[in-house]
Design a protein around this motif. Structure first.
Motif, mmCIF file in Angstrom:
data_model
loop_
_atom_site.group_PDB
_atom_site.id
_atom_site.type_symbol
_atom_site.label_atom_id
_atom_site.label_comp_id
_atom_site.label_asym_id
_atom_site.label_seq_id
_atom_site.Cartn_x
_atom_site.Cartn_y
_atom_site.Cartn_z
ATOM 1 N N MET A 97 52.959 124.932 90.363
ATOM 2 C CA MET A 97 53.699 125.182 89.120
ATOM 3 C C MET A 97 52.792 125.067 87.899
ATOM 4 S SD MET A 97 57.278 123.226 90.064
ATOM 5 C CE MET A 97 57.811 123.098 88.362
ATOM 6 N N GLN A 98 51.727 124.286 88.009
ATOM 7 C CA GLN A 98 50.803 124.158 86.882
ATOM 8 C C GLN A 98 50.126 125.486 86.548
ATOM 9 O OE1 GLN A 98 48.108 120.972 87.881
ATOM 10 N NE2 GLN A 98 49.749 119.469 88.103
ATOM 11 N N ASP A 99 50.015 126.370 87.541
ATOM 12 C CA ASP A 99 49.407 127.681 87.292
ATOM 13 C C ASP A 99 50.274 128.544 86.385
ATOM 14 O OD1 ASP A 99 47.316 126.965 88.959
ATOM 15 O OD2 ASP A 99 48.180 127.934 90.736
ATOM 16 N N PHE A 100 51.552 128.200 86.267
ATOM 17 C CA PHE A 100 52.471 128.983 85.437
ATOM 18 C C PHE A 100 52.927 128.190 84.214
ATOM 19 C CE2 PHE A 100 52.967 130.653 89.759
ATOM 20 C CZ PHE A 100 52.713 132.000 89.537
ATOM 21 N N ALA A 101 52.158 127.167 83.853
ATOM 22 C CA ALA A 101 52.501 126.358 82.681
ATOM 23 C C ALA A 101 52.605 127.244 81.443
ATOM 24 C CB ALA A 101 51.452 125.275 82.467
ATOM 25 N N GLY A 102 53.663 127.039 80.669
ATOM 26 C CA GLY A 102 53.877 127.824 79.463
ATOM 27 C C GLY A 102 54.661 129.095 79.699
ATOM 28 N N GLN A 103 54.900 129.458 80.971
ATOM 29 C CA GLN A 103 55.689 130.641 81.285
ATOM 30 C C GLN A 103 57.108 130.214 81.651
ATOM 31 O OE1 GLN A 103 53.732 133.532 83.863
ATOM 32 N NE2 GLN A 103 51.793 132.425 83.629
ATOM 33 N N SER A 104 58.003 131.160 81.638
ATOM 34 C CA SER A 104 59.402 130.848 81.924
ATOM 35 C C SER A 104 59.599 130.550 83.405
ATOM 36 C CB SER A 104 60.293 132.031 81.515
ATOM 37 O OG SER A 104 59.967 133.193 82.275
ATOM 38 N N ASP A 105 60.355 129.518 83.681
ATOM 39 C CA ASP A 105 60.788 129.143 85.031
ATOM 40 C C ASP A 105 59.641 129.121 86.048
ATOM 41 O OD1 ASP A 105 62.432 128.357 87.039
ATOM 42 O OD2 ASP A 105 63.842 130.027 86.852
ATOM 43 N N PRO A 106 58.686 128.208 85.889
ATOM 44 C CA PRO A 106 57.555 128.136 86.827
ATOM 45 C C PRO A 106 57.981 127.929 88.280
ATOM 46 C CG PRO A 106 57.149 126.763 84.897
ATOM 47 C CD PRO A 106 58.581 127.199 84.824
#
Length: 328
Positions: free
Chosen positions: A71-80
């Motif tokens: 989930m850290q790879d999608f930090a700042g994006q919606s609904d990681p």
């Protein structure tokens, strides 16, 4: 045999796809029952035999740790979480999930939403648990938030109770020990522990390791082996990821300083139970040194799931510590 038959029937239907306009195959199988009843054994046999490309077998703690890292790879994006779940769905046709349980709000939120997305994406799921679906989240503080996940399991999964009334781990003569339990703890300054762990001349003593950016003091370590203390391992906040890191680096481990779990806060007991879960799943060779007998370890404590832990610890070889007689 009944569980294996049901798994085989479900897999055939699942791989065959829809049977009609109004009927779709069940999303998965939910196997539950008491400790040591053979749930993981049955699931692992099924996993090995399933003729499926893109199949995975995961354990509760390791899988949740993987989710958090990804989930850290999608930090700042919606609904990681949904993004990670769809990634997993794109790579996985069959997911076998061992030791499914929910004891805190973080796990509840992760697992509930993960299940929803995986089912929507068509991933086949086989879960094992010590709990029936309606008993998965007993804490009233957040049970309401997990009810949709329980409803999803009851509606979309075939729920099968696997319990022949016997804890097979109690057949100690038939099962290979995965470590040893030493009682009472030796009072020789650790000489016996060093000897039994097999520490060599190159071992480093009284060291501080960096474990996932957190300090951890160890009595001694060398490649593949470490001697650690109960209080250092469990009395301060540590994650499943920390225990996974230790087991990866030290597949043979001695832990001293065990006492009655009731003498510690519940959070400490729960970390110890989580560690045993992970150690058992990852085939750690574990040596435990305790001031109390195994059967008294949980006295006065209120840790959840100790029955499962005790069943696993009974597979450790009991090694009585005999005091060295004084010379006249």
């Amino acid at each position: 045999m009944a569980a294996i038959e049901q798994l085989g029937d479900w897999l055939g239907e699942f791989l065959g796809g829809r049977k009609g306009w109004f009927r779709r195959p069940q999303a998965g199988i939910y196997l539950w029952g008491g400790v040591g009843r053979g749930k993981s054994f049955v699931m692992d046999a099924f996993f090995a035999a399933a003729p499926v490309e893109g199949k995975r077998r995961v354990h509760f703690h390791a899988f949740l740790q993987e989710l958090q890292v990804r989930m850290q790879d999608f930090a700042g994006q919606s609904d990681p979480l949904a993004r990670v779940a769809r990634e997993i769905a794109g790579q996985t046709r069959l997911l076998c999930f061992d030791e499914f349980h929910v004891h805190d709000i973080g796990d509840a939120m992760l697992l509930g939403r993960l299940l929803k997305v995986l089912v929507e994406e068509g991933v086949g799921l086989v879960c094992t648990s010590n709990y029936s679906p309606d008993k998965l989240c007993p804490n009233p503080l957040y049970r309401e938030r997990f009810k949709p996940a329980i409803a999803l399991i009851e509606k979309r999964f075939s729920v099968f109770s696997l319990d022949g009334g016997e804890d097979y781990r109690q057949r100690s003569t038939e099962l290979e020990a995965w470590g040893s339990f030493h009682w009472p703890e030796p009072e020789d300054g650790g000489a016996l522990i060093r000897q039994q762990l097999g520490l060599g001349d190159g071992a480093l003593y009284d060291q501080v390791l960096e474990v996932n950016h957190h300090p951890l003091r160890v009595h001694a370590y060398e490649p593949q082996r470490a001697w650690l203390d109960f209080t250092e391992l469990f009395a301060t906040p540590r994650s499943a990821g920390d225990y996974l890191w230790l087991i990866e680096h030290f597949p043979q481990m001695a832990v001293g300083g065990l006492g009655r779990l009731g003498d510690y806060p519940q959070s400490v007991s729960q970390r110890f139970l989580n560690f045993i879960d992970i150690a058992y799943d990852r085939a750690l060779h574990l040596q435990l040194y305790s001031s109390v007998p195994l059967e008294q370890l949980a006295e006065g404590g209120n840790a959840v799931d100790f029955a499962r832990t005790l069943s696993r610890m009974r597979q450790l070889k009991a090694v009585p510590v005999v005091a060295t007689p004084e010379r006249g």
